[in-house]
Design a protein around this motif. Structure first.
Motif, PDB file in Angstrom:
ATOM      1  N   VAL A 141       0.838  -1.202   0.000  1.00  0.00           N
ATOM      2  CA  VAL A 141       0.000   0.000   0.000  1.00  0.00           C
ATOM      3  C   VAL A 141       0.875   1.256   0.000  1.00  0.00           C
ATOM      4  O   VAL A 141       0.634   2.207  -0.748  1.00  0.00           O
ATOM      5  CB  VAL A 141      -0.954   0.006   1.218  1.00  0.00           C
ATOM      6  N   LEU A 142       1.891   1.271   0.848  1.00  0.00           N
ATOM      7  CA  LEU A 142       2.782   2.431   0.906  1.00  0.00           C
ATOM      8  C   LEU A 142       3.515   2.632  -0.418  1.00  0.00           C
ATOM      9  O   LEU A 142       3.726   3.772  -0.861  1.00  0.00           O
ATOM     10  CB  LEU A 142       3.780   2.269   2.049  1.00  0.00           C
ATOM     11  N   GLU A 143       3.906   1.537  -1.055  1.00  0.00           N
ATOM     12  CA  GLU A 143       4.591   1.635  -2.345  1.00  0.00           C
ATOM     13  C   GLU A 143       3.651   2.179  -3.416  1.00  0.00           C
ATOM     14  O   GLU A 143       4.028   3.022  -4.233  1.00  0.00           O
ATOM     15  CB  GLU A 143       5.116   0.258  -2.757  1.00  0.00           C
ATOM     16  N   MET A 144       2.397   1.699  -3.437  1.00  0.00           N
ATOM     17  CA  MET A 144       1.429   2.199  -4.408  1.00  0.00           C
ATOM     18  C   MET A 144       1.119   3.682  -4.163  1.00  0.00           C
ATOM     19  O   MET A 144       0.935   4.446  -5.106  1.00  0.00           O
ATOM     20  CB  MET A 144       0.134   1.382  -4.340  1.00  0.00           C
ATOM     21  N   PHE A 145       1.090   4.083  -2.890  1.00  0.00           N
ATOM     22  CA  PHE A 145       0.886   5.497  -2.579  1.00  0.00           C
ATOM     23  C   PHE A 145       2.071   6.326  -3.082  1.00  0.00           C
ATOM     24  O   PHE A 145       1.893   7.417  -3.630  1.00  0.00           O
ATOM     25  CB  PHE A 145       0.719   5.684  -1.073  1.00  0.00           C
ATOM     26  N   ARG A 146       3.274   5.826  -2.876  1.00  0.00           N
ATOM     27  CA  ARG A 146       4.468   6.534  -3.368  1.00  0.00           C
ATOM     28  C   ARG A 146       4.411   6.692  -4.883  1.00  0.00           C
ATOM     29  O   ARG A 146       4.668   7.780  -5.421  1.00  0.00           O
ATOM     30  CB  ARG A 146       5.737   5.771  -2.968  1.00  0.00           C
ATOM     31  N   ARG A 147       4.012   5.626  -5.567  1.00  0.00           N
ATOM     32  CA  ARG A 147       3.900   5.704  -7.029  1.00  0.00           C
ATOM     33  C   ARG A 147       2.836   6.709  -7.471  1.00  0.00           C
ATOM     34  O   ARG A 147       3.048   7.499  -8.393  1.00  0.00           O
ATOM     35  CB  ARG A 147       3.585   4.317  -7.588  1.00  0.00           C
ATOM     36  N   ALA A 148       1.685   6.675  -6.789  1.00  0.00           N
ATOM     37  CA  ALA A 148       0.606   7.595  -7.145  1.00  0.00           C
ATOM     38  C   ALA A 148       1.019   9.040  -6.901  1.00  0.00           C
ATOM     39  O   ALA A 148       0.706   9.942  -7.691  1.00  0.00           O
ATOM     40  CB  ALA A 148      -0.650   7.260  -6.346  1.00  0.00           C
ATOM     41  N   MET A 155       4.091  10.280  -6.914  1.00  0.00           N
ATOM     42  CA  MET A 155       5.071  10.664  -7.937  1.00  0.00           C
ATOM     43  C   MET A 155       4.375  10.958  -9.266  1.00  0.00           C
ATOM     44  O   MET A 155       4.709  11.918  -9.963  1.00  0.00           O
ATOM     45  CB  MET A 155       6.116   9.560  -8.103  1.00  0.00           C
ATOM     46  N   ALA A 156       3.396  10.130  -9.613  1.00  0.00           N
ATOM     47  CA  ALA A 156       2.658  10.340 -10.856  1.00  0.00           C
ATOM     48  C   ALA A 156       1.908  11.671 -10.821  1.00  0.00           C
ATOM     49  O   ALA A 156       1.897  12.431 -11.794  1.00  0.00           O
ATOM     50  CB  ALA A 156       1.691   9.189 -11.096  1.00  0.00           C
ATOM     51  N   GLN A 157       1.285  11.969  -9.682  1.00  0.00           N
ATOM     52  CA  GLN A 157       0.549  13.228  -9.545  1.00  0.00           C
ATOM     53  C   GLN A 157       1.490  14.421  -9.700  1.00  0.00           C
ATOM     54  O   GLN A 157       1.160  15.411 -10.365  1.00  0.00           O
ATOM     55  CB  GLN A 157      -0.151  13.273  -8.189  1.00  0.00           C
ATOM     56  N   ALA A 158       2.665  14.325  -9.093  1.00  0.00           N
ATOM     57  CA  ALA A 158       3.638  15.416  -9.178  1.00  0.00           C
ATOM     58  C   ALA A 158       4.161  15.602 -10.602  1.00  0.00           C
ATOM     59  O   ALA A 158       4.476  16.728 -11.019  1.00  0.00           O
ATOM     60  CB  ALA A 158       4.803  15.142  -8.225  1.00  0.00           C
ATOM     61  N   ASP A 159       4.228  14.496 -11.356  1.00  0.00           N
ATOM     62  CA  ASP A 159       4.748  14.549 -12.726  1.00  0.00           C
ATOM     63  C   ASP A 159       3.662  14.804 -13.765  1.00  0.00           C
ATOM     64  O   ASP A 159       3.949  14.842 -14.968  1.00  0.00           O
ATOM     65  CB  ASP A 159       5.459  13.228 -13.071  1.00  0.00           C
ATOM     66  N   GLY A 160       2.407  14.930 -13.324  1.00  0.00           N
ATOM     67  CA  GLY A 160       1.321  15.138 -14.275  1.00  0.00           C
ATOM     68  C   GLY A 160       0.893  13.879 -14.992  1.00  0.00           C
ATOM     69  O   GLY A 160       0.275  13.937 -16.056  1.00  0.00           O
ATOM     70  N   GLU A 219      -2.657   1.507 -12.182  1.00  0.00           N
ATOM     71  CA  GLU A 219      -2.414   0.297 -11.393  1.00  0.00           C
ATOM     72  C   GLU A 219      -2.321   0.623  -9.907  1.00  0.00           C
ATOM     73  O   GLU A 219      -2.887  -0.086  -9.065  1.00  0.00           O
ATOM     74  CB  GLU A 219      -1.126  -0.380 -11.848  1.00  0.00           C
ATOM     75  N   ALA A 220      -1.632   1.720  -9.575  1.00  0.00           N
ATOM     76  CA  ALA A 220      -1.484   2.105  -8.173  1.00  0.00           C
ATOM     77  C   ALA A 220      -2.826   2.436  -7.553  1.00  0.00           C
ATOM     78  O   ALA A 220      -3.143   2.010  -6.436  1.00  0.00           O
ATOM     79  CB  ALA A 220      -0.532   3.294  -8.044  1.00  0.00           C
ATOM     80  N   MET A 221      -3.652   3.186  -8.258  1.00  0.00           N
ATOM     81  CA  MET A 221      -4.945   3.580  -7.707  1.00  0.00           C
ATOM     82  C   MET A 221      -5.904   2.392  -7.622  1.00  0.00           C
ATOM     83  O   MET A 221      -6.737   2.333  -6.722  1.00  0.00           O
ATOM     84  CB  MET A 221      -5.563   4.708  -8.533  1.00  0.00           C
ATOM     85  N   LYS A 222      -5.793   1.447  -8.548  1.00  0.00           N
ATOM     86  CA  LYS A 222      -6.622   0.242  -8.457  1.00  0.00           C
ATOM     87  C   LYS A 222      -6.274  -0.552  -7.202  1.00  0.00           C
ATOM     88  O   LYS A 222      -7.146  -1.157  -6.573  1.00  0.00           O
ATOM     89  CB  LYS A 222      -6.430  -0.625  -9.700  1.00  0.00           C
ATOM     90  N   HIS A 223      -4.996  -0.542  -6.838  1.00  0.00           N
ATOM     91  CA  HIS A 223      -4.596  -1.272  -5.639  1.00  0.00           C
ATOM     92  C   HIS A 223      -5.078  -0.549  -4.386  1.00  0.00           C
ATOM     93  O   HIS A 223      -5.517  -1.190  -3.420  1.00  0.00           O
ATOM     94  CB  HIS A 223      -3.075  -1.411  -5.583  1.00  0.00           C
TER      95      HIS A 223
END
Length: 306
Positions: free
Chosen positions: A250-257, A259-264, A269-273
């Protein structure tokens, strides 16, 4: 777990039965939104009330629900309601959303009320009641800028005759949060935070008692009485390896989400998890848009996932 959802539903149906309200907006966490239909089906007379409480709706679908006069209750997340109201205000003022948001946050509460009122009237959105569950999400306190969520919901509650805030922790940090709570429910009576803190922020028994009496005029607090005696013990339990692995995922998927938000970008996959229920039963073609909207509130969704 203390019955806040059914309490807010009951408050609305009571007022509806007396002819005092027609429609209500419920701002809730996504997990409560997903469960709202079950609560309604359990406690309300079948077919008497209509509501919208579908996780994963697009912004266009959510705004359509807000405008739909046939719906008695519109249930949305805090973040979605904030974004949708900013969207209609920016559109009404012919500005892009980021430019308008900066202007909205920098102006006075009175002007924010005017801006939202004009947009609501233009869109035909006419709620009579606003219920905010887990209302500490929108709390302000001394030493931090007021949040956009708080500013938008404060403006909205000035256009609804009935307003309910629900939280198990309405004041978490200091007395300035108590002032914010009171200002939200009675803005005409609480206008000076510094004077309030001087009067009630002193660590004395008299000050604490006086503040408690003041807050009691504007709030209702009650334990859940079951007739069962409860004995509590505390024991530290280590996570099972499978639980620890899922916790870290969960923490890894949050980190990915994040980073994606910051990069536009959008990390579907992260949000589905993090929020699988938001995608359930929704067509594959809508998953990108669902993830895009959810990703804006990844922090809140992460806590629910944990």
């Amino acid at each position: 777990g203390k019955g806040k959802t059914i309490t807010s539903i009951g408050a609305f149906t009571h007022l509806k039965g007396k002819g005092k309200v027609k429609r209500a907006i419920f701002a809730v966490p996504s997990v409560v939104q997903a469960q709202f239909g079950n609560e309604g089906n359990t406690f309300l007379k079948p077919g008497k009330y209509k509501w919208s409480a579908n996780p994963g709706m697009s912004q266009e679908e959510r705004i359509k629900a807000l405008k739909n006069g046939d719906l008695d209750m519109v249930v949305t997340t805090h973040q979605a309601l904030r974004d949708d109201l900013l969207h209609i205000m920016a559109k009404h003022n012919n500005q892009d959303e980021e430019t308008f948001k900066a202007h909205f946050n920098s102006t006075t509460p009175e002007r924010r009320k005017e801006l939202l009122g004009a947009a609501l009237e233009a869109e035909g959105i006419k709620p009579d009641m606003l219920a905010v569950d887990e209302s500490h999400y929108e709390s302000n306190r001394k030493g931090k800028d007021d949040s956009t969520l708080s500013n938008v919901l404060d403006a909205l509650n000035q256009h609804t005759p009935y307003y309910m805030r629900q939280s198990a922790t309405p004041v978490k940090n200091d007395v300035s949060e108590a002032y914010d709570f009171l200002k939200k429910v009675a803005p005409e009576k609480f206008t000076n935070r510094e004077e309030f803190i001087k009067k009630y922020g002193v660590d004395t028994e008299f000050s604490r008692t006086a503040l408690q009496r003041l807050i009691n005029r504007y709030s209702y607090a009650s334990p859940t009485v079951t007739g069962v005696k409860r004995t509590m013990t505390k024991e530290d339990v280590t996570l099972h390896p499978d639980q620890k692995a899922e916790h870290d995922k969960v923490l890894e998927m949050f980190r990915r989400a994040s980073m994606a938000q910051a990069d536009g970008r959008v990390d579907v996959e992260a949000m589905k998890h993090l929020s699988p229920g938001s995608f359930k039963g929704r067509p594959e073609t809508s998953h990108d848009e669902i993830a895009k909207q959810l990703q804006k509130a990844a922090g809140t969704i992460k806590e629910e996932a944990l």
